[in-house]
Design a protein around this motif. Structure first.
Motif, short mmCIF file in Angstrom:
data_model
loop_
_atom_site.label_atom_id
_atom_site.label_comp_id
_atom_site.label_asym_id
_atom_site.label_seq_id
_atom_site.Cartn_x
_atom_site.Cartn_y
_atom_site.Cartn_z
N MET A 1 -54.31 53.85 -51.70
CA MET A 1 -53.14 53.89 -52.90
C MET A 1 -51.91 53.42 -52.12
N PRO A 2 -51.04 53.38 -53.15
CA PRO A 2 -49.91 52.71 -52.76
C PRO A 2 -48.64 53.75 -52.25
N THR A 3 -47.75 53.33 -51.31
CA THR A 3 -46.68 53.73 -50.92
C THR A 3 -45.37 53.24 -51.48
N LEU A 20 -38.52 62.33 -60.26
CA LEU A 20 -39.05 60.77 -60.34
C LEU A 20 -40.14 60.62 -59.25
N ALA A 21 -40.34 61.28 -58.20
CA ALA A 21 -41.60 61.25 -57.62
C ALA A 21 -42.79 61.78 -58.30
N LYS A 22 -42.63 62.78 -59.14
CA LYS A 22 -43.78 63.05 -60.18
C LYS A 22 -44.16 62.26 -61.04
N GLU A 23 -43.25 61.39 -61.54
CA GLU A 23 -43.30 60.40 -62.63
C GLU A 23 -43.93 59.29 -62.09
N LEU A 24 -43.55 58.82 -60.87
CA LEU A 24 -43.96 57.63 -60.31
C LEU A 24 -45.33 58.07 -59.83
N THR A 25 -45.79 59.21 -59.20
CA THR A 25 -47.15 59.37 -58.99
C THR A 25 -48.11 59.42 -60.15
N GLU A 26 -47.70 60.11 -61.07
CA GLU A 26 -48.54 59.90 -62.39
C GLU A 26 -48.68 58.51 -63.00
N ALA A 27 -47.71 57.78 -62.95
CA ALA A 27 -48.10 56.44 -63.29
C ALA A 27 -49.12 55.66 -62.27
N CYS A 28 -48.96 55.82 -61.21
CA CYS A 28 -49.80 54.93 -60.09
C CYS A 28 -51.01 55.52 -60.28
N VAL A 29 -51.36 56.94 -60.57
CA VAL A 29 -52.67 57.23 -60.80
C VAL A 29 -53.30 56.97 -62.27
N ARG A 30 -52.51 56.87 -63.14
CA ARG A 30 -53.02 56.24 -64.42
C ARG A 30 -53.28 54.83 -64.57
N VAL A 31 -52.39 54.13 -63.85
CA VAL A 31 -52.60 52.57 -63.87
C VAL A 31 -53.64 52.25 -62.73
N LEU A 32 -53.60 52.66 -61.47
CA LEU A 32 -54.30 52.36 -60.43
C LEU A 32 -55.79 53.10 -60.31
N GLY A 33 -55.81 54.21 -60.76
CA GLY A 33 -56.87 55.14 -60.63
C GLY A 33 -56.60 56.03 -59.16
N GLY A 34 -57.57 56.68 -58.72
CA GLY A 34 -57.18 57.49 -57.27
C GLY A 34 -56.65 58.70 -57.84
N SER A 35 -56.45 59.60 -56.71
CA SER A 35 -55.68 60.65 -56.84
C SER A 35 -54.24 60.80 -56.44
N ALA A 36 -53.56 61.79 -56.82
CA ALA A 36 -52.08 61.89 -56.63
C ALA A 36 -51.89 62.13 -55.05
#
Length: 68
Positions: A1-3, A20-36
């Motif tokens: 997953m991303p950094t 912001l960290a919460k929102e960015l993390t949620e967006a990555c999981v939603r778009v890219l899959g994987g876990s938070a």
């Protein structure tokens, strides 16, 4: 997953960064899959005198009167 590297002017609160960290993390999981747990967010607080755009330091931009 991303950094994710987030560079912003200093002065944001821990609560703002937390949100912001919460929102960015949620967006990555939603778009890219994987876990938070697989998303890392790194914050870099920058002083305005350490950042320039268009050849002008942001600390100087605050001092320049805006055109009328």
């Amino acid at each position: 997953m991303p950094t994710l590297r987030v560079e912003l002017f200093e002065g944001r609160t821990a609560e703002q960064k937390r949100a912001l960290a919460k929102e960015l993390t949620e967006a990555c999981v939603r778009v890219l899959g994987g876990s938070a747990d697989g998303v890392d967010v790194l914050f870099f607080d920058m002083r305005r005198e350490d950042w320039a755009s268009g050849g002008v330091l942001w600390s100087d931009k605050a001092k320049t009167p805006s055109p009328s």
